[in-house]
Design a protein around this motif. Sequence first.
Motif, short mmCIF file in Angstrom:
data_model
loop_
_atom_site.label_atom_id
_atom_site.label_comp_id
_atom_site.label_asym_id
_atom_site.label_seq_id
_atom_site.Cartn_x
_atom_site.Cartn_y
_atom_site.Cartn_z
N PRO A 1 -14.89 47.86 0.01
CA PRO A 1 -15.41 46.55 0.45
C PRO A 1 -14.51 45.86 1.47
O PRO A 1 -15.00 45.20 2.39
CB PRO A 1 -15.50 45.77 -0.87
CG PRO A 1 -15.72 46.81 -1.91
CD PRO A 1 -14.91 48.00 -1.46
N GLY B 1 -27.69 43.22 -6.30
CA GLY B 1 -26.50 42.41 -6.08
C GLY B 1 -26.18 42.08 -4.65
O GLY B 1 -25.04 41.66 -4.35
N LEU B 2 -27.12 42.23 -3.74
CA LEU B 2 -26.92 41.82 -2.36
C LEU B 2 -27.55 40.45 -2.18
O LEU B 2 -28.77 40.30 -2.22
CB LEU B 2 -27.54 42.83 -1.39
CG LEU B 2 -26.80 44.18 -1.26
CD1 LEU B 2 -27.29 45.16 -2.32
CD2 LEU B 2 -26.99 44.78 0.12
N THR B 3 -26.70 39.45 -2.00
CA THR B 3 -27.15 38.06 -1.95
C THR B 3 -26.44 37.32 -0.82
O THR B 3 -25.53 37.86 -0.18
CB THR B 3 -26.85 37.34 -3.28
OG1 THR B 3 -25.42 37.18 -3.41
CG2 THR B 3 -27.38 38.13 -4.48
N ASP C 1 -24.32 35.11 -1.28
CA ASP C 1 -22.93 34.94 -1.70
C ASP C 1 -22.12 36.24 -1.65
O ASP C 1 -20.89 36.20 -1.74
CB ASP C 1 -22.89 34.37 -3.12
CG ASP C 1 -23.51 32.99 -3.20
OD1 ASP C 1 -23.32 32.21 -2.24
OD2 ASP C 1 -24.18 32.69 -4.20
N THR C 2 -22.80 37.38 -1.56
CA THR C 2 -22.07 38.65 -1.42
C THR C 2 -22.20 39.10 0.03
O THR C 2 -21.38 38.76 0.87
CB THR C 2 -22.61 39.69 -2.40
OG1 THR C 2 -24.03 39.93 -2.16
CG2 THR C 2 -22.42 39.25 -3.84
N HIS C 3 -23.24 39.84 0.34
CA HIS C 3 -23.53 40.23 1.72
C HIS C 3 -24.87 40.93 1.73
O HIS C 3 -25.42 41.32 0.69
CB HIS C 3 -22.44 41.16 2.27
CG HIS C 3 -22.38 42.49 1.56
ND1 HIS C 3 -23.23 43.54 1.86
CD2 HIS C 3 -21.59 42.95 0.56
CE1 HIS C 3 -22.96 44.58 1.07
NE2 HIS C 3 -21.96 44.24 0.27
N LYS D 1 -24.91 48.63 -2.34
CA LYS D 1 -24.11 47.45 -2.01
C LYS D 1 -22.81 47.83 -1.30
O LYS D 1 -22.39 47.17 -0.34
CB LYS D 1 -23.81 46.66 -3.28
CG LYS D 1 -23.02 45.38 -3.06
CD LYS D 1 -22.80 44.65 -4.37
CE LYS D 1 -21.96 43.41 -4.19
NZ LYS D 1 -21.69 42.72 -5.47
N ASP D 2 -22.17 48.91 -1.75
CA ASP D 2 -20.87 49.29 -1.20
C ASP D 2 -20.96 50.29 -0.06
O ASP D 2 -20.08 50.30 0.82
CB ASP D 2 -19.98 49.89 -2.30
CG ASP D 2 -19.59 48.86 -3.35
OD1 ASP D 2 -19.55 47.66 -3.02
OD2 ASP D 2 -19.36 49.26 -4.51
#
Length: 340
Positions: free
Chosen positions: A206, A170-172, A174-176, A138-139
Motif C-alpha cells: 500500500p 473495502g474501496l471507499t 476514506d481508503t482509495h 484493494k491492494d
Amino acid sequence: MDQYNIITDNSHGLFEERLDNVCHQVKDYLSEEQRSQRTPRYVKVFLSDISNQAALLRQSPLMTELIGSTPCTLIQQSPLGGAKIGLLLKTSDEPDVFTLHSLRLTDDEISNFGSYVQTVMLFDKYLALLKAEGLNMKDHCVRTWIYVRDIDTNYDGVVKARNDIFRQHGLTVDTHFIASTGIGGRTEGKNVCVAIDFLTARNIKPEDKLYLKALDHLNPTHEYGVAFERGVRISLPGKYQYFISGTASINHRGEVINVGNVTKQTARLLENISALLADGGATMADVKYFIIYLRDIADANAVEAYMDNAYPAVPRIITYAKVCRPAWLVEMECIAERAR
C-alpha cells in the motif's frame, strides 16, 4: 526500462493487406527490441470493425507467431486517420511487475442481462483470478479500462455496479479507488455491452501507491457519484510509474468547461493531466504515450493539429470512442515514468 510503441497502417488496402503491413512493422520492431534485451509485455489492439476483423487477426502471424502468449486485449475503437487497426505495444527488459487481464463475456453467458449485471460478472471473474493467486483487488489492482457499448445508455449501470462492488471490498472515499478509464467500445459479442481490462501488480505494498488528486484543477470523482482515482503513482525499483486515468475538460467543481470547442477542451484536459503528474513529482516530459478518445470523428484533424504542435514527439493514437458525458468531446489517458 519500459518502452511503448504505437503501430498503425494508414494504407488504403483491404483489412488483410493492412494487417500484413502491421505484422511486418511489429516483426521489425520486436527484432530491434530484442537486441536491447526487451521483450513484449502486453499489447492493446484497436480495431475498426471487431465483428469482421477479430477472426482474421487471431489467425494472422501477428497473433500466432509474433505476440504468442503475450497478454493481449482487442477492442473496437476505430483508429482515426484512415487506419483499420492500431497497436499499443509495451516491451521491457525489467522483471514483470504488472499483468494485464483482459476479461470478456460471450453472448451465451449474458442471457439478456444489462450493463449492471454484466459489470458484476466481469468483476466476479477478476476476483476469482485474484483469489486463486492469493491477491485482492484493494491492494493489487492498480488500473482498469472499462469499455461500454452505447455508453450514453449503458454507463449508469456500470457506475452503479462498480460502486456496489467497491463498497463490498473495502474501496471507499476514506481508503482509495482504482485509476480507470470508462469509455465507449465494443467487443465481439452481439449483445455484450461491457468489457474490462484489469492491470494487476503482485509485489507492491500500500505504501508504494500515491493517489494523484490535483484538487486545484479537478474535483474528487465521488462528488458526482463515480468511484475511480484520477491517477496513481507506483513506486518501483529505481523509478516511479504514473497511471493517469481518462481525463477530460473539467474544473475543480466538476463542471465541464469549454463546451462545444474541442481545441479548448484538448488544452484544458492536458493542463489537468500536467497537474495530476505534478502531484506526484512528474512533468509532461515524462509521458510515454497518449491514447486519445473522440466523441465525434470529425474533430480528429483539430486534435491532431493541436497535438502535433504541443507534443509532437510523444507517441499517440486517436480513436473513435464516445466519452461518458455527452458534453465531453475528447478524453485522454497516459502512462508516465520518472527515475527515483
